[in-house]
Design a protein around this motif. Structure first.
Motif, PDB file in Angstrom:
ATOM      1  N   CYS A  68     -45.437   4.215 108.159  1.00  0.00           N
ATOM      2  CA  CYS A  68     -44.984   3.565 109.388  1.00  0.00           C
ATOM      3  C   CYS A  68     -44.350   2.213 109.080  1.00  0.00           C
ATOM      4  CB  CYS A  68     -46.158   3.389 110.352  1.00  0.00           C
ATOM      5  SG  CYS A  68     -45.677   2.738 111.965  1.00  0.00           S
ATOM      6  N   ARG A  69     -44.982   1.441 108.234  1.00  0.00           N
ATOM      7  CA  ARG A  69     -44.448   0.121 107.906  1.00  0.00           C
ATOM      8  C   ARG A  69     -43.131   0.217 107.153  1.00  0.00           C
ATOM      9  NH1 ARG A  69     -50.358  -2.237 105.948  1.00  0.00           N
ATOM     10  NH2 ARG A  69     -51.345  -2.098 108.010  1.00  0.00           N
ATOM     11  N   SER A  70     -43.018   1.233 106.299  1.00  0.00           N
ATOM     12  CA  SER A  70     -41.763   1.424 105.573  1.00  0.00           C
ATOM     13  C   SER A  70     -40.623   1.764 106.533  1.00  0.00           C
ATOM     14  CB  SER A  70     -41.943   2.534 104.533  1.00  0.00           C
ATOM     15  OG  SER A  70     -40.729   2.804 103.863  1.00  0.00           O
ATOM     16  N   ARG A  71     -40.900   2.632 107.480  1.00  0.00           N
ATOM     17  CA  ARG A  71     -39.871   3.010 108.461  1.00  0.00           C
ATOM     18  C   ARG A  71     -39.502   1.830 109.356  1.00  0.00           C
ATOM     19  NH1 ARG A  71     -42.287   8.951 110.269  1.00  0.00           N
ATOM     20  NH2 ARG A  71     -41.618  10.075 108.380  1.00  0.00           N
ATOM     21  N   LEU A  72     -40.501   1.042 109.726  1.00  0.00           N
ATOM     22  CA  LEU A  72     -40.221  -0.121 110.568  1.00  0.00           C
ATOM     23  C   LEU A  72     -39.345  -1.127 109.826  1.00  0.00           C
ATOM     24  CD1 LEU A  72     -40.787  -1.431 113.292  1.00  0.00           C
ATOM     25  CD2 LEU A  72     -42.871  -2.425 112.330  1.00  0.00           C
ATOM     26  N   ALA A  73     -39.596  -1.286 108.549  1.00  0.00           N
ATOM     27  CA  ALA A  73     -38.761  -2.183 107.744  1.00  0.00           C
ATOM     28  C   ALA A  73     -37.339  -1.640 107.627  1.00  0.00           C
ATOM     29  CB  ALA A  73     -39.373  -2.364 106.362  1.00  0.00           C
ATOM     30  N   GLU A  74     -37.204  -0.322 107.490  1.00  0.00           N
ATOM     31  CA  GLU A  74     -35.873   0.292 107.410  1.00  0.00           C
ATOM     32  C   GLU A  74     -35.085   0.090 108.696  1.00  0.00           C
ATOM     33  OE1 GLU A  74     -36.627   4.332 106.464  1.00  0.00           O
ATOM     34  OE2 GLU A  74     -37.187   3.934 104.376  1.00  0.00           O
ATOM     35  N   LEU A  75     -35.794  -0.061 109.823  1.00  0.00           N
ATOM     36  CA  LEU A  75     -35.124  -0.296 111.105  1.00  0.00           C
ATOM     37  C   LEU A  75     -34.676  -1.753 111.260  1.00  0.00           C
ATOM     38  CD1 LEU A  75     -37.443   1.803 113.451  1.00  0.00           C
ATOM     39  CD2 LEU A  75     -35.090   2.339 112.802  1.00  0.00           C
ATOM     40  N   GLY A  76     -35.001  -2.569 110.270  1.00  0.00           N
ATOM     41  CA  GLY A  76     -34.561  -3.958 110.299  1.00  0.00           C
ATOM     42  C   GLY A  76     -35.513  -4.909 110.988  1.00  0.00           C
ATOM     43  N   ALA A  77     -36.747  -4.461 111.233  1.00  0.00           N
ATOM     44  CA  ALA A  77     -37.716  -5.318 111.920  1.00  0.00           C
ATOM     45  C   ALA A  77     -38.289  -6.362 110.971  1.00  0.00           C
ATOM     46  CB  ALA A  77     -38.843  -4.473 112.506  1.00  0.00           C
ATOM     47  N   ASP A  78     -38.643  -7.485 111.531  1.00  0.00           N
ATOM     48  CA  ASP A  78     -39.316  -8.558 110.803  1.00  0.00           C
ATOM     49  C   ASP A  78     -40.746  -8.617 111.338  1.00  0.00           C
ATOM     50  OD1 ASP A  78     -40.054 -10.838 109.463  1.00  0.00           O
ATOM     51  OD2 ASP A  78     -38.936 -12.205 110.760  1.00  0.00           O
ATOM     52  N   PHE A  79     -41.728  -8.310 110.485  1.00  0.00           N
ATOM     53  CA  PHE A  79     -43.111  -8.169 110.950  1.00  0.00           C
ATOM     54  C   PHE A  79     -44.088  -8.497 109.836  1.00  0.00           C
ATOM     55  CE2 PHE A  79     -41.885  -4.202 109.026  1.00  0.00           C
ATOM     56  CZ  PHE A  79     -43.013  -3.782 108.333  1.00  0.00           C
ATOM     57  N   VAL A  80     -45.359  -8.656 110.219  1.00  0.00           N
ATOM     58  CA  VAL A  80     -46.449  -8.869 109.278  1.00  0.00           C
ATOM     59  C   VAL A  80     -47.564  -7.881 109.603  1.00  0.00           C
ATOM     60  CG1 VAL A  80     -48.208 -10.467 108.447  1.00  0.00           C
ATOM     61  CG2 VAL A  80     -45.908 -11.318 108.961  1.00  0.00           C
ATOM     62  N   PRO A  81     -48.001  -7.044 108.649  1.00  0.00           N
ATOM     63  CA  PRO A  81     -49.110  -6.119 108.913  1.00  0.00           C
ATOM     64  C   PRO A  81     -50.406  -6.867 109.200  1.00  0.00           C
ATOM     65  CG  PRO A  81     -47.901  -5.496 106.932  1.00  0.00           C
ATOM     66  CD  PRO A  81     -47.435  -6.862 107.299  1.00  0.00           C
ATOM     67  N   LEU A  82     -51.236  -6.248 110.046  1.00  0.00           N
ATOM     68  CA  LEU A  82     -52.504  -6.865 110.431  1.00  0.00           C
ATOM     69  C   LEU A  82     -53.678  -5.969 110.060  1.00  0.00           C
ATOM     70  CD1 LEU A  82     -51.605  -8.064 114.047  1.00  0.00           C
ATOM     71  CD2 LEU A  82     -51.734  -9.480 111.987  1.00  0.00           C
ATOM     72  N   SER A 117     -48.980  -2.090 118.037  1.00  0.00           N
ATOM     73  CA  SER A 117     -49.114  -0.988 117.092  1.00  0.00           C
ATOM     74  C   SER A 117     -47.795  -0.754 116.361  1.00  0.00           C
ATOM     75  CB  SER A 117     -49.552   0.296 117.808  1.00  0.00           C
ATOM     76  OG  SER A 117     -48.450   0.976 118.359  1.00  0.00           O
ATOM     77  N   CYS A 118     -47.906  -0.319 115.113  1.00  0.00           N
ATOM     78  CA  CYS A 118     -46.717  -0.074 114.301  1.00  0.00           C
ATOM     79  C   CYS A 118     -45.853   1.023 114.914  1.00  0.00           C
ATOM     80  CB  CYS A 118     -47.141   0.299 112.880  1.00  0.00           C
ATOM     81  SG  CYS A 118     -45.768   0.610 111.746  1.00  0.00           S
ATOM     82  N   SER A 119     -46.479   2.081 115.398  1.00  0.00           N
ATOM     83  CA  SER A 119     -45.722   3.194 115.988  1.00  0.00           C
ATOM     84  C   SER A 119     -44.955   2.746 117.226  1.00  0.00           C
ATOM     85  CB  SER A 119     -46.661   4.344 116.344  1.00  0.00           C
ATOM     86  OG  SER A 119     -47.281   4.869 115.198  1.00  0.00           O
ATOM     87  N   LEU A 120     -45.613   1.954 118.067  1.00  0.00           N
ATOM     88  CA  LEU A 120     -44.934   1.440 119.260  1.00  0.00           C
ATOM     89  C   LEU A 120     -43.788   0.515 118.864  1.00  0.00           C
ATOM     90  CD1 LEU A 120     -44.757   1.152 122.331  1.00  0.00           C
ATOM     91  CD2 LEU A 120     -46.498  -0.652 122.185  1.00  0.00           C
ATOM     92  N   SER A 121     -43.962  -0.230 117.796  1.00  0.00           N
ATOM     93  CA  SER A 121     -42.905  -1.121 117.318  1.00  0.00           C
ATOM     94  C   SER A 121     -41.665  -0.336 116.906  1.00  0.00           C
ATOM     95  CB  SER A 121     -43.408  -1.955 116.135  1.00  0.00           C
ATOM     96  OG  SER A 121     -44.473  -2.785 116.511  1.00  0.00           O
ATOM     97  N   GLN A 122     -41.858   0.833 116.318  1.00  0.00           N
ATOM     98  CA  GLN A 122     -40.717   1.681 115.954  1.00  0.00           C
ATOM     99  C   GLN A 122     -39.946   2.107 117.200  1.00  0.00           C
ATOM    100  OE1 GLN A 122     -41.054   4.815 112.939  1.00  0.00           O
ATOM    101  NE2 GLN A 122     -43.116   4.090 112.500  1.00  0.00           N
TER     102      GLN A 122
END
Length: 240
Positions: A68-82, A117-122
Motif C-alpha cells: 500500500c505504501r509503495s503504491r501511494l508513493a507511486e501516486l506522488g503522495a507525500d506521507f509518513v507511515p504511522l 488509512s493508507c488505502s483511503l489515501s490511495q
C-alpha cells in the motif's frame, strides 16, 4: 594401658588426618557421583519446554502495508507511515500522516490529516487528481492546489446512533473545501448553493466520488453534512 588412637581415613592406601580424611572422603564421593553412568542419574519429573520462538520485531511493516505504501508513493503522495493505534473500542492500522497529493501538473496540499488509512489515501489521491483537479480546470478555469478537510481519524459513533463511525478506524475523511491556483477558495458549505460554476464543480466531484468510495454523504443527505463531503472506504455504494 594404651589409649586407642582414632582411626585415620585413607585414600588410595594413604593415611590422612581425621578432619582432612572426612573432607577428602566427601570429595571422592562427589567425583564418583559425577562420573556415574547416565542411566543411574535422577531424571527430572518434568522435562523443561523449549524456549518459545521470539515474536517478529515490532515496527516492521507487513506485506500489505509495504504494498500500500509503495503504491501511494507511486501516486506522488507525500506521507509518513504511522504505528498501529488502539484506543478502547477504536483502532487504526496501516495508517499514514498525509501532507501532499499529486495532480497532473502540481502538488496538492491536504490539510488536517495526521492519521488516515493508507488505502483511503490511495482513493483520495486518485479522486483528487483525476476528478477534482481536472474538473476544477475545466469548469472553474484553474486547477486545485489545496484540499481542505475536517480530518479522518476520530474515535466516535455515527451521529445519533451507538454504531462506531468509519472515522474510528481512520477509514473516512471529511472534505470541507478547495483552494485553486488562482487563489479562489471553494467550500462545500458556501459553494453547494453558490454560483452556477461552483454548483456544477461540487456536484461533478460528488458524483465522481460515488464511483470511487463505498459511502459518500454530502449536503443533500442531512444538515450534519451541509459543510463537507464524507468519503468512506468499503462496499455498499451508498451515495447521497
Amino acid at each position: 594401658m594404651d589409649t586407642p588412637r582414632p582411626a585415620r581415613s585413607t585414600i588410595s592406601g594413604r593415611a590422612l588426618p581425621p578432619r582432612l580424611g572426612r573432607v577428602g572422603a566427601w570429595a571422592v564421593l562427589v567425583l564418583l557421583a559425577a562420573c556415574a553412568p547416565e542411566a543411574t542419574r535422577e531424571i527430572p519429573r518434568t522435562t523443561p519446554r523449549p524456549a518459545a520462538r521470539p515474536d517478529a520485531p515490532p515496527g516492521l511493516p507487513t506485506a500489505d502495508e509495504r504494498i500500500c505504501r509503495s503504491r501511494l508513493a507511486e501516486l506522488g503522495a507525500d506521507f509518513v507511515p504511522l504505528p498501529d493505534l488502539s484506543a478502547g473500542s477504536c483502532s487504526s492500522s496501516n495508517a499514514v500522516t498525509l501532507y501532499h497529493l499529486a495532480s497532473d501538473n502540481t502538488r496538492v496540499v491536504v490539510t488536517n490529516l495526521p492519521r488516515i488509512s493508507c488505502s483511503l489515501s490511495q482513493d483520495l489521491s486518485n479522486w483528487t487528481r483525476f476528478s477534482v483537479s481536472r474538473a476544477a480546470q475545466q469548469i472553474l478555469g484553474s486547477p486545485v492546489v489545496k484540499v481542505e478537510t475536517f480530518g479522518s481519524y476520530s474515535c466516535r459513533n455515527v451521529a445519533g446512533s451507538s454504531r462506531l463511525s468509519a472515522h474510528s478506524t481512520a477509514s473516512a475523511v471529511d472534505i470541507s473545501g478547495f483552494v485553486l491556483a488562482d487563489g479562489r477558495r471553494i467550500t462545500i458549505k458556501g459553494g453547494w448553493q453558490g454560483s452556477d460554476s461552483e454548483r456544477q464543480f461540487l456536484r461533478t466531484i460528488h458524483q465522481s466520488a460515488c464511483k470511487r468510495f463505498g459511502t459518500v454523504l454530502g449536503p443533500d443527505y442531512n444538515r450534519a453534512h451541509e459543510d463537507h463531503l464524507h468519503l468512506e472506504l468499503g462496499g455498499g455504494g451508498f451515495c447521497r
